[in-house]
Scaffold this motif. Structure first.
Motif, PDB file in Angstrom:
ATOM      1  N   GLU A 261       0.835  -1.208   0.000  1.00  0.00           N
ATOM      2  CA  GLU A 261       0.000   0.000   0.000  1.00  0.00           C
ATOM      3  C   GLU A 261       0.867   1.256   0.000  1.00  0.00           C
ATOM      4  OE1 GLU A 261      -3.919   0.807   2.421  1.00  0.00           O
ATOM      5  OE2 GLU A 261      -2.193   1.278   3.680  1.00  0.00           O
ATOM      6  N   ILE A 262       0.494   2.212  -0.856  1.00  0.00           N
ATOM      7  CA  ILE A 262       1.148   3.524  -0.909  1.00  0.00           C
ATOM      8  C   ILE A 262       0.070   4.582  -0.705  1.00  0.00           C
ATOM      9  CG2 ILE A 262       2.520   5.125  -2.291  1.00  0.00           C
ATOM     10  CD1 ILE A 262       3.489   2.704  -3.918  1.00  0.00           C
ATOM     11  N   ILE A 263       0.270   5.473   0.257  1.00  0.00           N
ATOM     12  CA  ILE A 263      -0.706   6.523   0.557  1.00  0.00           C
ATOM     13  C   ILE A 263      -0.059   7.882   0.355  1.00  0.00           C
ATOM     14  CG2 ILE A 263      -2.247   7.528   2.285  1.00  0.00           C
ATOM     15  CD1 ILE A 263      -2.327   4.796   3.656  1.00  0.00           C
ATOM     16  N   ILE A 264      -0.685   8.712  -0.460  1.00  0.00           N
ATOM     17  CA  ILE A 264      -0.248  10.099  -0.661  1.00  0.00           C
ATOM     18  C   ILE A 264      -1.333  11.001  -0.088  1.00  0.00           C
ATOM     19  CG2 ILE A 264       0.362  11.870  -2.352  1.00  0.00           C
ATOM     20  CD1 ILE A 264       1.347   9.638  -4.181  1.00  0.00           C
ATOM     21  N   GLN A 265      -1.003  11.693   0.980  1.00  0.00           N
ATOM     22  CA  GLN A 265      -1.991  12.465   1.738  1.00  0.00           C
ATOM     23  C   GLN A 265      -1.567  13.936   1.802  1.00  0.00           C
ATOM     24  OE1 GLN A 265      -2.419  11.004   5.694  1.00  0.00           O
ATOM     25  NE2 GLN A 265      -4.324  12.088   6.094  1.00  0.00           N
ATOM     26  N   ASP A 266      -2.537  14.837   1.586  1.00  0.00           N
ATOM     27  CA  ASP A 266      -2.227  16.268   1.643  1.00  0.00           C
ATOM     28  C   ASP A 266      -3.171  16.969   2.611  1.00  0.00           C
ATOM     29  OD1 ASP A 266      -4.653  17.380   0.262  1.00  0.00           O
ATOM     30  OD2 ASP A 266      -3.884  16.229  -1.431  1.00  0.00           O
ATOM     31  N   THR A 267      -2.849  18.216   2.908  1.00  0.00           N
ATOM     32  CA  THR A 267      -3.693  19.037   3.791  1.00  0.00           C
ATOM     33  C   THR A 267      -4.340  20.156   2.973  1.00  0.00           C
ATOM     34  OG1 THR A 267      -1.764  20.408   4.338  1.00  0.00           O
ATOM     35  CG2 THR A 267      -2.264  18.558   5.811  1.00  0.00           C
ATOM     36  N   GLY A 268      -4.748  19.806   1.761  1.00  0.00           N
ATOM     37  CA  GLY A 268      -5.302  20.793   0.838  1.00  0.00           C
ATOM     38  C   GLY A 268      -6.773  21.070   1.034  1.00  0.00           C
ATOM     39  N   LYS A 269      -7.390  21.553  -0.046  1.00  0.00           N
ATOM     40  CA  LYS A 269      -8.787  22.002   0.012  1.00  0.00           C
ATOM     41  C   LYS A 269      -9.768  20.845   0.129  1.00  0.00           C
ATOM     42  CE  LYS A 269      -7.944  24.198  -3.811  1.00  0.00           C
ATOM     43  NZ  LYS A 269      -8.062  25.011  -5.048  1.00  0.00           N
ATOM     44  N   GLY A 270      -9.348  19.665  -0.281  1.00  0.00           N
ATOM     45  CA  GLY A 270     -10.253  18.532  -0.221  1.00  0.00           C
ATOM     46  C   GLY A 270     -11.159  18.466  -1.439  1.00  0.00           C
ATOM     47  N   ILE A 271     -11.933  17.398  -1.519  1.00  0.00           N
ATOM     48  CA  ILE A 271     -12.838  17.159  -2.647  1.00  0.00           C
ATOM     49  C   ILE A 271     -14.247  17.015  -2.111  1.00  0.00           C
ATOM     50  CG2 ILE A 271     -13.326  15.658  -4.612  1.00  0.00           C
ATOM     51  CD1 ILE A 271     -10.396  14.691  -4.418  1.00  0.00           C
ATOM     52  N   SER A 272     -15.188  17.644  -2.776  1.00  0.00           N
ATOM     53  CA  SER A 272     -16.577  17.578  -2.316  1.00  0.00           C
ATOM     54  C   SER A 272     -17.153  16.185  -2.521  1.00  0.00           C
ATOM     55  CB  SER A 272     -17.432  18.602  -3.065  1.00  0.00           C
ATOM     56  OG  SER A 272     -17.541  18.252  -4.427  1.00  0.00           O
ATOM     57  N   LYS A 273     -18.178  15.862  -1.755  1.00  0.00           N
ATOM     58  CA  LYS A 273     -18.820  14.557  -1.830  1.00  0.00           C
ATOM     59  C   LYS A 273     -19.396  14.303  -3.223  1.00  0.00           C
ATOM     60  CE  LYS A 273     -21.117  13.364   1.801  1.00  0.00           C
ATOM     61  NZ  LYS A 273     -22.189  13.246   2.825  1.00  0.00           N
ATOM     62  N   GLU A 274     -19.860  15.364  -3.892  1.00  0.00           N
ATOM     63  CA  GLU A 274     -20.446  15.229  -5.226  1.00  0.00           C
ATOM     64  C   GLU A 274     -19.382  14.890  -6.273  1.00  0.00           C
ATOM     65  OE1 GLU A 274     -20.898  17.823  -3.256  1.00  0.00           O
ATOM     66  OE2 GLU A 274     -22.947  17.394  -2.547  1.00  0.00           O
ATOM     67  N   ASP A 275     -18.162  15.376  -6.063  1.00  0.00           N
ATOM     68  CA  ASP A 275     -17.097  15.159  -7.048  1.00  0.00           C
ATOM     69  C   ASP A 275     -16.392  13.812  -6.879  1.00  0.00           C
ATOM     70  OD1 ASP A 275     -17.509  17.611  -8.272  1.00  0.00           O
ATOM     71  OD2 ASP A 275     -16.132  18.659  -6.916  1.00  0.00           O
ATOM     72  N   VAL A 314      -9.844   7.031  -3.256  1.00  0.00           N
ATOM     73  CA  VAL A 314      -9.609   8.371  -2.719  1.00  0.00           C
ATOM     74  C   VAL A 314     -10.522   8.600  -1.532  1.00  0.00           C
ATOM     75  CG1 VAL A 314     -11.234   9.358  -4.400  1.00  0.00           C
ATOM     76  CG2 VAL A 314      -9.578  10.852  -3.275  1.00  0.00           C
ATOM     77  N   MET A 315      -9.973   9.227  -0.499  1.00  0.00           N
ATOM     78  CA  MET A 315     -10.749   9.618   0.679  1.00  0.00           C
ATOM     79  C   MET A 315     -10.502  11.109   0.902  1.00  0.00           C
ATOM     80  SD  MET A 315      -9.897   6.372   3.189  1.00  0.00           S
ATOM     81  CE  MET A 315     -10.916   7.036   4.504  1.00  0.00           C
ATOM     82  N   SER A 316     -11.583  11.856   1.022  1.00  0.00           N
ATOM     83  CA  SER A 316     -11.413  13.304   1.139  1.00  0.00           C
ATOM     84  C   SER A 316     -12.649  13.953   1.747  1.00  0.00           C
ATOM     85  CB  SER A 316     -11.142  13.904  -0.250  1.00  0.00           C
ATOM     86  OG  SER A 316     -10.933  15.288  -0.169  1.00  0.00           O
ATOM     87  N   ARG A 317     -12.403  15.110   2.380  1.00  0.00           N
ATOM     88  CA  ARG A 317     -13.464  15.977   2.881  1.00  0.00           C
ATOM     89  C   ARG A 317     -13.050  17.414   2.637  1.00  0.00           C
ATOM     90  NH1 ARG A 317     -15.614  13.769   8.768  1.00  0.00           N
ATOM     91  NH2 ARG A 317     -16.478  11.761   8.042  1.00  0.00           N
ATOM     92  N   THR A 322      -6.913  15.463   1.260  1.00  0.00           N
ATOM     93  CA  THR A 322      -7.245  14.304   0.432  1.00  0.00           C
ATOM     94  C   THR A 322      -6.190  13.225   0.593  1.00  0.00           C
ATOM     95  OG1 THR A 322      -8.325  15.741  -1.186  1.00  0.00           O
ATOM     96  CG2 THR A 322      -7.722  13.537  -1.923  1.00  0.00           C
ATOM     97  N   SER A 323      -6.629  11.979   0.567  1.00  0.00           N
ATOM     98  CA  SER A 323      -5.706  10.840   0.616  1.00  0.00           C
ATOM     99  C   SER A 323      -5.969   9.934  -0.587  1.00  0.00           C
ATOM    100  CB  SER A 323      -5.895  10.030   1.907  1.00  0.00           C
ATOM    101  OG  SER A 323      -5.575  10.814   3.035  1.00  0.00           O
ATOM    102  N   PHE A 324      -4.928   9.651  -1.354  1.00  0.00           N
ATOM    103  CA  PHE A 324      -4.998   8.666  -2.435  1.00  0.00           C
ATOM    104  C   PHE A 324      -4.326   7.401  -1.945  1.00  0.00           C
ATOM    105  CE2 PHE A 324      -5.502  12.570  -4.879  1.00  0.00           C
ATOM    106  CZ  PHE A 324      -6.548  12.221  -5.723  1.00  0.00           C
ATOM    107  N   ILE A 325      -5.051   6.296  -2.008  1.00  0.00           N
ATOM    108  CA  ILE A 325      -4.559   5.020  -1.487  1.00  0.00           C
ATOM    109  C   ILE A 325      -4.391   4.051  -2.661  1.00  0.00           C
ATOM    110  CG2 ILE A 325      -5.010   3.125   0.104  1.00  0.00           C
ATOM    111  CD1 ILE A 325      -6.968   5.153   1.535  1.00  0.00           C
ATOM    112  N   VAL A 326      -3.153   3.648  -2.907  1.00  0.00           N
ATOM    113  CA  VAL A 326      -2.822   2.736  -4.007  1.00  0.00           C
ATOM    114  C   VAL A 326      -2.448   1.387  -3.416  1.00  0.00           C
ATOM    115  CG1 VAL A 326      -1.279   2.297  -5.949  1.00  0.00           C
ATOM    116  CG2 VAL A 326      -2.007   4.646  -5.439  1.00  0.00           C
ATOM    117  N   LYS A 327      -3.026   0.323  -3.966  1.00  0.00           N
ATOM    118  CA  LYS A 327      -2.727  -1.028  -3.474  1.00  0.00           C
ATOM    119  C   LYS A 327      -2.330  -1.917  -4.648  1.00  0.00           C
ATOM    120  CE  LYS A 327      -5.964  -0.834   0.437  1.00  0.00           C
ATOM    121  NZ  LYS A 327      -7.181  -1.407   1.039  1.00  0.00           N
ATOM    122  N   PHE A 328      -1.224  -2.651  -4.465  1.00  0.00           N
ATOM    123  CA  PHE A 328      -0.788  -3.665  -5.411  1.00  0.00           C
ATOM    124  C   PHE A 328      -0.873  -5.010  -4.710  1.00  0.00           C
ATOM    125  CE2 PHE A 328       1.348   0.148  -7.011  1.00  0.00           C
ATOM    126  CZ  PHE A 328       0.967   0.097  -8.348  1.00  0.00           C
TER     127      PHE A 328
END
Length: 333
Positions: A261-275, A314-317, A322-328
């Motif tokens: 698992e590779i997780i890239i997480q930021d403290t940015g604006k986030g993504i809306s639930k609709e998007d 992707v998990m975000s609020r 936002t967090s992008f979670i990649v799994k191989f």
């Protein structure tokens, strides 16, 4: 039917045998001759009825084949009865289904090619229009040198943008068509992350972003290092674009018995639930998309990772990053 040479010879031979049988039976007694004649006639009639029935079924198969050649692959002639013709009908049905599937695949390839051409045309329209306007302005002999230099820089940027667009769209088209050959090698995640961060260090420093990398140096997975690096660079670039000045980006990686698992997480604006449900769709730009965003970076990352039997989510609020979670996943033997 009688024009069939084999059937004609069979009938002539059968008649000769019956005649010979009648002659031999007549020497024994008239009753024997009549019995032989009756038996021969019954056998001949039964055989002719069987021939008519088989020819009728063959005519049905002929009509079926003509409809297939005309492009109708929706027919179903499966036959669960015993016999040679039933076997032929079942084999023809299998062939029809195979032709139908091949036709559908060819149509999908045509649709993908059409979509790719349409995408390239649509995305190139804006920079081409801008370049046309600037070229007209540059043709003015009275244009001041500072303005000429400014327009030249803009032209260079638009050309670079066009080159990137064409390259990205062609890459997506190859991924969609399944023509990209992914290597299957052991990839050390720590080395991969180092190569991902290297071209992004200057943009992160310009925005005064802090980054933190955590993970076991032995963590690895089986896949294509170069393509995976391309996917992760797009994810990191997205994180940088949406993280405000002096923000933070964390990269974590770990390995267990099921997956890496590779997780890239930021403290940015986030993504809306609709998007969120549409974030990996091609050319989709959310309500908080950056200026100049085309909307193919995340789509490309998704295609690269899933083409290697991986998974990305992707998990975000809004306002929380936002967090992008990649799994191989590990190979199952």
């Amino acid at each position: 039917m009688l024009r069939n040479k084999e059937i004609y010879l069979f009938i002539v031979t059968s008649v000769l045998i019956v005649v010979i049988g009648i002659l031999i039976g007549w020497r024994i007694s008239p009753a024997t001759a009549m019995l032989v004649a009756g038996t021969g006639i019954l056998l001949a009639v039964s055989y002719l009825l069987l021939l008519f029935w088989r020819y009728h079924r063959l005519q049905q198969l002929t009509q079926y084949l003509r409809r297939i050649m005309a492009g109708d692959t929706s027919l179903d002639v499966r036959d669960n009865r015993e016999g040679d013709l039933s076997i032929v009908k079942n084999e023809l049905y299998k062939m029809t289904r195979m032709l139908s599937e091949q036709q559908e695949m060819l149509q999908e390839d045509k649709d993908q090619l059409t979509d790719a051409i349409s995408d390239i045309s649509h995305q190139l329209k804006t920079p081409l229009t801008s370049m046309t306007v600037m070229a007209d302005l540059l043709s003015d002999a009275t244009l001041p040198d500072p303005k000429r230099q400014e327009f030249t820089r803009h032209l260079q940027k638009q050309l670079e943008r066009m080159e990137w667009l064409v390259s990205s769209l062609l890459t997506l088209s190859k991924l969609d068509a399944g023509t990209v050959q992914f290597a299957k090698e052991k990839v050390q995640v720590q080395d991969l992350i180092a190569e991902v961060i290297a071209p992004m260090e200057i943009p992160m420093e310009l925005k005064e972003l802090h980054w933190n990398i955590q993970g076991d140096e032995q963590t690895s997975f089986t896949g294509d290092k170069n393509w995976t690096k391309e996917a992760c660079i797009n994810l990191l670039k997205n994180a940088i674009e949406h993280t405000p000045t002096a923000g933070k980006i964390d990269i974590h990686f770990k390995e267990n018995t099921l997956y890496t698992e590779i997780i890239i997480q930021d403290t940015g604006k986030g993504i809306s639930k609709e998007d969120l449900p549409h974030i990996f769709k091609r050319f989709y730009k959310g309500s908080h998309a950056a200026n100049g965003s085309v909307g193919i970076g995340l789509a490309m990352s998704h295609s690269i990772i899933t083409s290697q039997q991986g998974d990305i989510e992707v998990m975000s609020r809004l306002g929380e990053g936002t967090s992008f979670i990649v799994k191989f996943y590990k190979q199952i033997i």
